[in-house]
Motif scaffolding. Sequence first.
Motif, PDB file in Angstrom:
ATOM      1  N   SER A 259      39.835  27.815  34.425  1.00  0.00           N
ATOM      2  CA  SER A 259      39.456  29.217  34.397  1.00  0.00           C
ATOM      3  C   SER A 259      40.321  30.003  35.384  1.00  0.00           C
ATOM      4  O   SER A 259      40.264  29.769  36.593  1.00  0.00           O
ATOM      5  CB  SER A 259      37.980  29.342  34.773  1.00  0.00           C
ATOM      6  N   TYR A 260      41.152  30.889  34.849  1.00  0.00           N
ATOM      7  CA  TYR A 260      41.956  31.776  35.699  1.00  0.00           C
ATOM      8  C   TYR A 260      41.039  32.955  36.020  1.00  0.00           C
ATOM      9  O   TYR A 260      40.697  33.732  35.145  1.00  0.00           O
ATOM     10  CB  TYR A 260      43.185  32.229  34.907  1.00  0.00           C
ATOM     11  N   PRO A 261      40.602  33.065  37.275  1.00  0.00           N
ATOM     12  CA  PRO A 261      39.610  34.093  37.612  1.00  0.00           C
ATOM     13  C   PRO A 261      40.139  35.501  37.346  1.00  0.00           C
ATOM     14  O   PRO A 261      41.342  35.694  37.185  1.00  0.00           O
ATOM     15  CB  PRO A 261      39.380  33.894  39.117  1.00  0.00           C
ATOM     16  N   MET A 262      39.235  36.470  37.366  1.00  0.00           N
ATOM     17  CA  MET A 262      39.642  37.862  37.188  1.00  0.00           C
ATOM     18  C   MET A 262      40.637  38.228  38.286  1.00  0.00           C
ATOM     19  O   MET A 262      40.447  37.885  39.452  1.00  0.00           O
ATOM     20  CB  MET A 262      38.419  38.772  37.250  1.00  0.00           C
ATOM     21  N   HIS A 263      41.709  38.909  37.898  1.00  0.00           N
ATOM     22  CA  HIS A 263      42.749  39.280  38.856  1.00  0.00           C
ATOM     23  C   HIS A 263      43.436  40.560  38.389  1.00  0.00           C
ATOM     24  O   HIS A 263      43.193  41.042  37.282  1.00  0.00           O
ATOM     25  CB  HIS A 263      43.753  38.133  39.034  1.00  0.00           C
ATOM     26  N   PHE A 264      44.332  41.073  39.217  1.00  0.00           N
ATOM     27  CA  PHE A 264      44.941  42.387  38.937  1.00  0.00           C
ATOM     28  C   PHE A 264      46.197  42.544  39.778  1.00  0.00           C
ATOM     29  O   PHE A 264      46.425  41.787  40.733  1.00  0.00           O
ATOM     30  CB  PHE A 264      43.931  43.504  39.270  1.00  0.00           C
ATOM     31  N   HIS A 265      47.033  43.507  39.405  1.00  0.00           N
ATOM     32  CA  HIS A 265      48.269  43.787  40.148  1.00  0.00           C
ATOM     33  C   HIS A 265      48.797  45.145  39.729  1.00  0.00           C
ATOM     34  O   HIS A 265      48.373  45.697  38.714  1.00  0.00           O
ATOM     35  CB  HIS A 265      49.320  42.700  39.898  1.00  0.00           C
ATOM     36  N   HIS A 266      49.743  45.664  40.504  1.00  0.00           N
ATOM     37  CA  HIS A 266      50.269  47.001  40.218  1.00  0.00           C
ATOM     38  C   HIS A 266      51.103  47.053  38.945  1.00  0.00           C
ATOM     39  O   HIS A 266      51.045  48.024  38.205  1.00  0.00           O
ATOM     40  CB  HIS A 266      51.114  47.507  41.396  1.00  0.00           C
ATOM     41  N   SER A 267      51.935  46.040  38.725  1.00  0.00           N
ATOM     42  CA  SER A 267      52.820  46.119  37.557  1.00  0.00           C
ATOM     43  C   SER A 267      52.032  45.967  36.259  1.00  0.00           C
ATOM     44  O   SER A 267      51.077  45.191  36.185  1.00  0.00           O
ATOM     45  CB  SER A 267      53.904  45.043  37.604  1.00  0.00           C
ATOM     46  N   GLN A 268      52.456  46.678  35.233  1.00  0.00           N
ATOM     47  CA  GLN A 268      51.945  46.430  33.900  1.00  0.00           C
ATOM     48  C   GLN A 268      52.457  45.053  33.444  1.00  0.00           C
ATOM     49  O   GLN A 268      53.457  44.555  33.964  1.00  0.00           O
ATOM     50  CB  GLN A 268      52.446  47.498  32.915  1.00  0.00           C
ATOM     51  N   GLU A 269      51.786  44.486  32.467  1.00  0.00           N
ATOM     52  CA  GLU A 269      52.092  43.105  32.091  1.00  0.00           C
ATOM     53  C   GLU A 269      51.898  42.909  30.589  1.00  0.00           C
ATOM     54  O   GLU A 269      51.077  43.579  29.977  1.00  0.00           O
ATOM     55  CB  GLU A 269      51.165  42.174  32.880  1.00  0.00           C
ATOM     56  N   ILE A 270      52.659  41.980  30.029  1.00  0.00           N
ATOM     57  CA  ILE A 270      52.542  41.669  28.590  1.00  0.00           C
ATOM     58  C   ILE A 270      52.386  40.154  28.426  1.00  0.00           C
ATOM     59  O   ILE A 270      53.135  39.388  29.041  1.00  0.00           O
ATOM     60  CB  ILE A 270      53.810  42.111  27.820  1.00  0.00           C
ATOM     61  N   TYR A 271      51.419  39.737  27.628  1.00  0.00           N
ATOM     62  CA  TYR A 271      51.277  38.322  27.264  1.00  0.00           C
ATOM     63  C   TYR A 271      51.363  38.167  25.755  1.00  0.00           C
ATOM     64  O   TYR A 271      50.720  38.916  25.018  1.00  0.00           O
ATOM     65  CB  TYR A 271      49.914  37.773  27.706  1.00  0.00           C
ATOM     66  N   MET A 272      52.154  37.196  25.309  1.00  0.00           N
ATOM     67  CA  MET A 272      52.155  36.812  23.895  1.00  0.00           C
ATOM     68  C   MET A 272      51.669  35.369  23.833  1.00  0.00           C
ATOM     69  O   MET A 272      52.293  34.459  24.398  1.00  0.00           O
ATOM     70  CB  MET A 272      53.568  36.895  23.316  1.00  0.00           C
ATOM     71  N   THR A 273      50.546  35.140  23.159  1.00  0.00           N
ATOM     72  CA  THR A 273      49.975  33.794  23.061  1.00  0.00           C
ATOM     73  C   THR A 273      50.785  32.951  22.078  1.00  0.00           C
ATOM     74  O   THR A 273      51.038  33.382  20.957  1.00  0.00           O
ATOM     75  CB  THR A 273      48.512  33.890  22.576  1.00  0.00           C
ATOM     76  N   LEU A 274      51.196  31.770  22.510  1.00  0.00           N
ATOM     77  CA  LEU A 274      52.011  30.902  21.651  1.00  0.00           C
ATOM     78  C   LEU A 274      51.264  29.646  21.208  1.00  0.00           C
ATOM     79  O   LEU A 274      51.718  28.933  20.311  1.00  0.00           O
ATOM     80  CB  LEU A 274      53.294  30.483  22.395  1.00  0.00           C
ATOM     81  N   THR A 275      50.131  29.324  21.834  1.00  0.00           N
ATOM     82  CA  THR A 275      49.423  28.076  21.539  1.00  0.00           C
ATOM     83  C   THR A 275      48.297  28.287  20.530  1.00  0.00           C
ATOM     84  O   THR A 275      47.389  29.086  20.780  1.00  0.00           O
ATOM     85  CB  THR A 275      48.806  27.497  22.831  1.00  0.00           C
ATOM     86  N   PRO A 276      48.347  27.584  19.388  1.00  0.00           N
ATOM     87  CA  PRO A 276      47.210  27.666  18.463  1.00  0.00           C
ATOM     88  C   PRO A 276      46.014  26.927  19.069  1.00  0.00           C
ATOM     89  O   PRO A 276      46.174  25.826  19.609  1.00  0.00           O
ATOM     90  CB  PRO A 276      47.699  26.921  17.206  1.00  0.00           C
ATOM     91  N   PRO A 277      44.812  27.513  18.999  1.00  0.00           N
ATOM     92  CA  PRO A 277      43.648  26.836  19.576  1.00  0.00           C
ATOM     93  C   PRO A 277      43.229  25.638  18.729  1.00  0.00           C
ATOM     94  O   PRO A 277      43.442  25.630  17.520  1.00  0.00           O
ATOM     95  CB  PRO A 277      42.572  27.918  19.542  1.00  0.00           C
ATOM     96  N   GLN A 278      42.645  24.633  19.382  1.00  0.00           N
ATOM     97  CA  GLN A 278      42.145  23.456  18.658  1.00  0.00           C
ATOM     98  C   GLN A 278      40.742  23.710  18.122  1.00  0.00           C
ATOM     99  O   GLN A 278      40.262  22.985  17.266  1.00  0.00           O
ATOM    100  CB  GLN A 278      42.179  22.232  19.580  1.00  0.00           C
TER     101      GLN A 278
END
Length: 401
Positions: A259-278
């Motif tokens: 579990s990656y806890p709730m977090h934040f930062h000044h820069s904007q961010e982009i995530y593209m999910t590449l892993t299909p869930p099992q």
Amino acid sequence: MRLRKIGAVAMVLMGVQQANAATFECQSNVRSAPYSALQQPLVDRFWGETLTYLKEYADALEKPTGACKSSAEALVQTFDPATNGAQRRCITKYRDVELLVKHVRAVLAEPDKAKRCFDLHNGDQDTAVYTPSRAVQSLSPTSSHIGHPLLSDYYRKIGGPIGQAGMELAGNFREIVGNVDSSAHFKRDIGMKGLPTLWSSVGWVPLYADNPDAGDARFRGGYLYAEVMGPWGNLRIKRIDDELVGAEIGMTVQLGNTSYPMHFHHSQEIYMTLTPPQCVRQNRMLLLNWDNDRFQHHRRDRGWTVEMEGRQRDVDRLFVNQDPSDEWLTYMERNAIHAFDTTADCNRTIKPAGLVTAWARTSARDNSQATDICSPPTGYGELVRMRPDEKTVCKLEDWEP
Ligand code: ZN
């Protein structure tokens, strides 16, 4: 007719010249030593795969999806109180994303000029970078030549539950990153099978292994990121045509059942999910703007304290499932609060589990670059998992517009 044709050709040539006239200013710490005849092909291979990754990345941002006509559609909040549902926007309509795409396109238009800012090593002398394991290193002669220390050795030395999680991640890295499926939104396979030199030669950072504020031990040992382009990556361009290059583009790997806890930062961010869930709920994320009504807000000197109660019915509503074909693209505004949870118990886990993403920040050269983790009101520790009745506190700092 003839004259008009010549005129048209001349205009096209001028256009090409104009498009190719960018000035690249490298970051001062790019090593400009010439490579030997033996080294050059190793550099060229890494550079070639870097260009492929950057091109696929920019193409994916600009390919119309959802309700967007000239842009991909990104999830920007997993819960918007105004609509009681997720919020989406056309990602290249954000100015910082538009600039990132413009700068990547400038690199792709004049790769030989940009290549002068490319270095086999990273830009951050203070942060050690690694290759996950000997098996990953052996995927490319470039990786063997660079000779980063191995994460498997690093985690073995740490020992304990953090080291154990890290050993699990490093030992299964090839399989976890080999399990990606980028076919829904990318023309090329941008995972380790398609780009083995890139994924094995880039410098991996065990971001939270040393950070006691980052939640439980399994997550702290089970999280890695790498940067290809940006101030701390291999391609370090400070300015293009006197414009600061805020793009920071790389990848992340998060071990399953963490579990990656709730977090934040000044820069904007982009995530593209590449892993299909099992299984459907295996990889879930939360993303809320800092001023979302779900939080309680208290003004501090130069910042906000933002709190949330962790009632279970909210948790189920606030998280969405991540999937490379469906909810694949996410954009975080400045100080947006986000979390990644891979703890769902799939009944039958066939392969080692982990969540792989193509990752970017867009404002890596302004404001603070620190990532801050939210905490339970009692302070940091083993909690911060959005359990029922668990309150979370985030202490945000204002950014400069
Ligand atoms: Zn983030």
